[in-house]
Design a protein around this motif. Structure first.
Motif, mmCIF file in Angstrom:
data_model
loop_
_atom_site.group_PDB
_atom_site.id
_atom_site.type_symbol
_atom_site.label_atom_id
_atom_site.label_comp_id
_atom_site.label_asym_id
_atom_site.label_seq_id
_atom_site.Cartn_x
_atom_site.Cartn_y
_atom_site.Cartn_z
ATOM 1 N N ARG A 524 0.824 -1.206 0.000
ATOM 2 C CA ARG A 524 0.000 0.000 0.000
ATOM 3 C C ARG A 524 0.862 1.262 0.000
ATOM 4 O O ARG A 524 0.513 2.264 -0.651
ATOM 5 C CB ARG A 524 -0.933 -0.007 1.207
ATOM 6 N N LEU A 525 1.980 1.231 0.718
ATOM 7 C CA LEU A 525 2.880 2.392 0.707
ATOM 8 C C LEU A 525 3.459 2.618 -0.687
ATOM 9 O O LEU A 525 3.534 3.759 -1.166
ATOM 10 C CB LEU A 525 4.013 2.203 1.715
ATOM 11 N N ARG A 526 3.859 1.545 -1.352
ATOM 12 C CA ARG A 526 4.410 1.678 -2.706
ATOM 13 C C ARG A 526 3.359 2.209 -3.674
ATOM 14 O O ARG A 526 3.672 2.987 -4.581
ATOM 15 C CB ARG A 526 4.950 0.325 -3.189
ATOM 16 N N LEU A 535 7.949 11.719 -1.306
ATOM 17 C CA LEU A 535 7.518 11.802 0.091
ATOM 18 C C LEU A 535 8.198 10.670 0.863
ATOM 19 O O LEU A 535 7.591 9.631 1.138
ATOM 20 C CB LEU A 535 5.990 11.690 0.182
ATOM 21 N N PRO A 536 9.475 10.824 1.206
ATOM 22 C CA PRO A 536 10.171 9.766 1.945
ATOM 23 C C PRO A 536 9.628 9.626 3.362
ATOM 24 O O PRO A 536 9.263 10.613 4.001
ATOM 25 C CB PRO A 536 11.629 10.232 1.954
ATOM 26 N N LEU A 537 9.583 8.408 3.813
ATOM 27 C CA LEU A 537 9.206 8.127 5.199
ATOM 28 C C LEU A 537 10.472 7.768 5.954
ATOM 29 O O LEU A 537 11.187 6.832 5.586
ATOM 30 C CB LEU A 537 8.193 6.987 5.258
ATOM 31 N N VAL A 538 10.768 8.526 6.980
ATOM 32 C CA VAL A 538 11.954 8.297 7.816
ATOM 33 C C VAL A 538 11.497 7.538 9.045
ATOM 34 O O VAL A 538 10.812 8.087 9.911
ATOM 35 C CB VAL A 538 12.625 9.627 8.206
ATOM 36 N N ILE A 554 9.898 -0.310 5.787
ATOM 37 C CA ILE A 554 8.889 0.743 5.690
ATOM 38 C C ILE A 554 9.472 1.990 5.040
ATOM 39 O O ILE A 554 8.877 2.596 4.143
ATOM 40 C CB ILE A 554 8.320 1.057 7.087
ATOM 41 N N GLY A 555 10.652 2.399 5.512
ATOM 42 C CA GLY A 555 11.281 3.570 4.904
ATOM 43 C C GLY A 555 11.616 3.335 3.443
ATOM 44 O O GLY A 555 11.332 4.182 2.586
ATOM 45 N N GLY A 556 12.188 2.181 3.138
ATOM 46 C CA GLY A 556 12.603 1.888 1.765
ATOM 47 C C GLY A 556 11.456 1.847 0.782
ATOM 48 O O GLY A 556 11.625 2.169 -0.404
ATOM 49 N N ALA A 557 10.258 1.461 1.226
ATOM 50 C CA ALA A 557 9.098 1.372 0.330
ATOM 51 C C ALA A 557 8.674 2.726 -0.204
ATOM 52 O O ALA A 557 7.953 2.811 -1.211
ATOM 53 C CB ALA A 557 7.931 0.711 1.063
ATOM 54 N N THR A 558 9.110 3.803 0.432
ATOM 55 C CA THR A 558 8.680 5.156 0.043
ATOM 56 C C THR A 558 9.821 6.014 -0.493
ATOM 57 O O THR A 558 9.619 7.216 -0.724
ATOM 58 C CB THR A 558 8.077 5.870 1.268
#
Length: 588
Positions: A524-526, A535-538, A554-558
């Motif tokens: 879903r994030l991808r 919109l990177p997620l840190v 999780i971070g890598g998916a975004t």
């Protein structure tokens, strides 16, 4: 076909800014000399030396684009070559030199557009690398190099004496720190996104400060201060200097009393206006502009034009060409110091103006610095999401404080690094925190400088909310549902003119029964991630129980990243480093 054959013979392989380019230049000059000695009349017939009589009717027209600082010298050299009938294959050289910022030319070449010239002299090899980085661009390589000049810091007499010039020396990081301390030194620079001088200096600052504890945060803070005194180009920079020694104090705080500039530009300034600048040459070495000579791939370039372009380069490296360059404040290609030139530029012993110039930074280091600069000076829009599950009440070994207490202190420290133009909002999360939802909005995302009615500014509201964070009894870590909801919210509220990111902090793993799996979350994030709106997620794992692999996935998916910190006090530095890293990725 003839042009490409000539290019291969004359240019050789791609080399570095010093050393290898020097070797090609010397080798090419040697071939020309041997031709004269061994062939006698061959050199005359081929046009490598002037012919008797006029050759103006057979002149080869050559369009050269050059960095604005060296363009006047190249025009003078072109005039001399024409007047003295310097020839190529029996034809005179009719060289027309136009001045254009190297960054603009690099972008044009990167986009695969017609360059509009036959030869290019940017101020630094980094622009050649940038020109070659576009998928539509033809690869270009330097044929040689014609000059160099080190990057230094020029100051008014009053500012220089205040820092102990010329006896006291500073590193790049120390000079940047001096410019970050209020009004103690008003330090100006050209935009590192457009100026090789600005970017090389900032890369040196980052390299020296990065090794120290908290170095990345210090570099980002210095960059923000520097950004307030940045102009678009090097040609505009000298206009920002205080008009006299009293100017910086007497009324115009916008004027600078120190500038990041080259030795050559300081030389020109002092020559035109009398001694106006003193130069600091940072200890540890200064990077240098290396002025590569580039003949871009262009199928319309004739063999005669190709040979004429190479001939003009060799003329610039011959004795008269080098005298013209030195007269305008340039060092020779290898960067060897000239005491008389350096003194005219504002150098005084014991400043290390004769020290070897620093090795050129790697393409990776330049890319990271450019990314850091872009993100640091561009306003940010962040949604911060903090775990408020009961485990955040656990003590941090050796600190006598809970994870939540140390986390709050670190978040407040991070908040202090952002400007009033930055947007920041705050959520907390634990299972069933707000009815059926695992998350709760504490402060809506807004500009830090915005007024919030009688409650003060957004910054003050966040400061109070950070301070009030408490672990929620009876809850658990509702990680996956919260992550997806926060990412969706930030996507819908995306600000195109800002650096957007979600910062997620948790000390555990997903503990909500019946929620989605990690695989479902990543999918879903991808699906939500949009390359056109980065919109990177840190994701930051805090403490020994936190799942580092969850955070990395999780971070890598975004397009973001995951981190693990054992001590929550490291959070503010991790946030800064993650933003810098994300900014660097967005530059590719």
């Amino acid at each position: 076909m003839g042009r490409h054959k000539v290019a291969e013979e004359d240019r050789g392989g791609r080399g570095g800014p010093r050393g290898r380019t020097r070797g090609r230049t010397v080798a090419l000059a040697t071939v020309l000399v041997v031709a004269v000695v061994a062939g006698g009349g061959i050199a005359v017939r081929s046009g490598l030396i002037p012919l008797g009589g006029s050759c103006a009717d057979d002149a080869v027209r050559l369009e050269v684009s050059a960095s604005p600082d060296i363009a006047p010298t190249l025009r003078e050299a072109a005039g001399y070559a024409k007047e003295h009938e310097v020839t190529s294959d029996g034809n005179c050289l009719d060289v027309r030199v136009s001045a254009e910022d190297s960054s603009k030319v690099a972008e044009r070449l990167k986009a695969g557009k017609d360059p509009g010239f036959h030869a290019w002299v940017p101020d630094a090899s980094m622009w050649v690398d940038q020109a070659n980085s576009g998928g539509n661009s033809a690869q270009v390589s330097p044929t040689g190099a014609i000059a160099s000049t080190p990057v230094a810091v020029g100051m008014t007499e009053k500012a220089a004496k205040k820092l102990g010039w010329p006896e006291k020396t500073y590193s790049w990081a120390e000079l940047a720190a001096a410019g970050s301390q209020g009004d103690s030194l008003r330090l100006g620079s050209a935009d590192p996104a457009r100026s090789a001088t600005g970017l090389l200096a900032l890369t040196e600052v980052a390299g020296q400060a990065g090794a120290s504890k908290g170095g990345s945060a210090q570099v980002a803070a210095a960059a923000k201060i520097l950004a307030e005194r940045t102009v678009d180009s090097d040609t505009q920079l000298l206009d920002t200097l205080a008009r006299d020694d009293s100017g910086a104090e007497s009324g115009d705080p916008k004027r600078n009393d120190a500038l990041i500039l080259t030795e050559q530009r300081a030389f020109t300034r002092n020559k035109e206006s009398g001694h106006a600048l003193d130069l600091f040459y940072p200890k540890g070495g200064s990077p240098a502009l290396d002025y590569p000579y580039v003949i871009p791939d262009n199928t319309e370039l004739s063999t005669a034009q190709s040979r004429a372009a190479v001939r003009f380069m060799t003329f610039l490296n011959e004795s008269h060409g080098q005298r013209l360059l030195r007269a305008d404040g340039f060092r020779a290609e290898g960067g060897t110091a000239d005491a008389e030139l350096a003194r005219a530029a504002g150098a005084r012993a014991p400043q290390p103006y004769g020290a070897p110039t620093a090795d050129p930074p790697s393409a990776k280091a330049l890319q990271e610095t450019r990314g850091m600069w872009t993100i640091t000076v561009q306003s940010a829009r962040l949604l911060v999401v903090v775990d408020a599950s009961p485990s955040m009440a656990e003590p941090v070994p050796g600190r006598g404080q809970s994870r939540m207490d140390v986390t709050k202190a670190s978040l407040l420290q991070a908040l202090a690094q952002f400007t009033p133009a930055d947007d920041i909002g705050l959520w907390e999360f634990a299972t069933r925190l707000d009815g059926d939802r695992d998350y709760r909005e504490l402060v809506p995302t807004a500009r830090l400088g915005a007024r919030k009615g009688s409650s003060g500014t957004q910054r003050e509201a966040l400061t109070a909310a950070f301070g009030a964070l408490q672990p929620q009894p009876g809850g658990a870590t509702g990680l996956y549902d919260t992550t997806l909801a926060a990412y969706r919210e930030a996507s819908e509220d995306y600000a195109a003119d800002k650096f957007n990111a979600v910062v997620l902090l948790t000390d555990g793993t997903n503990e909500e029964p019946g929620s989605m799996t990690r695989g479902e979350l990543l999918t879903r994030l991808r699906d939500l991630a949009d390359p056109a709106h980065p919109l990177p997620l840190v994701a930051i794992a805090v403490g020994p129980e936190a799942a580092e692999d969850d955070m990395e996935a999780i971070g890598g998916a975004t397009g973001g990243s995951g981190f693990k910190v054992d001590d929550p006090a490291q959070i503010h530095e991790v946030i800064n480093n993650a933003i810098v890293e994300a900014g660097s990725r967005q530059q590719h």
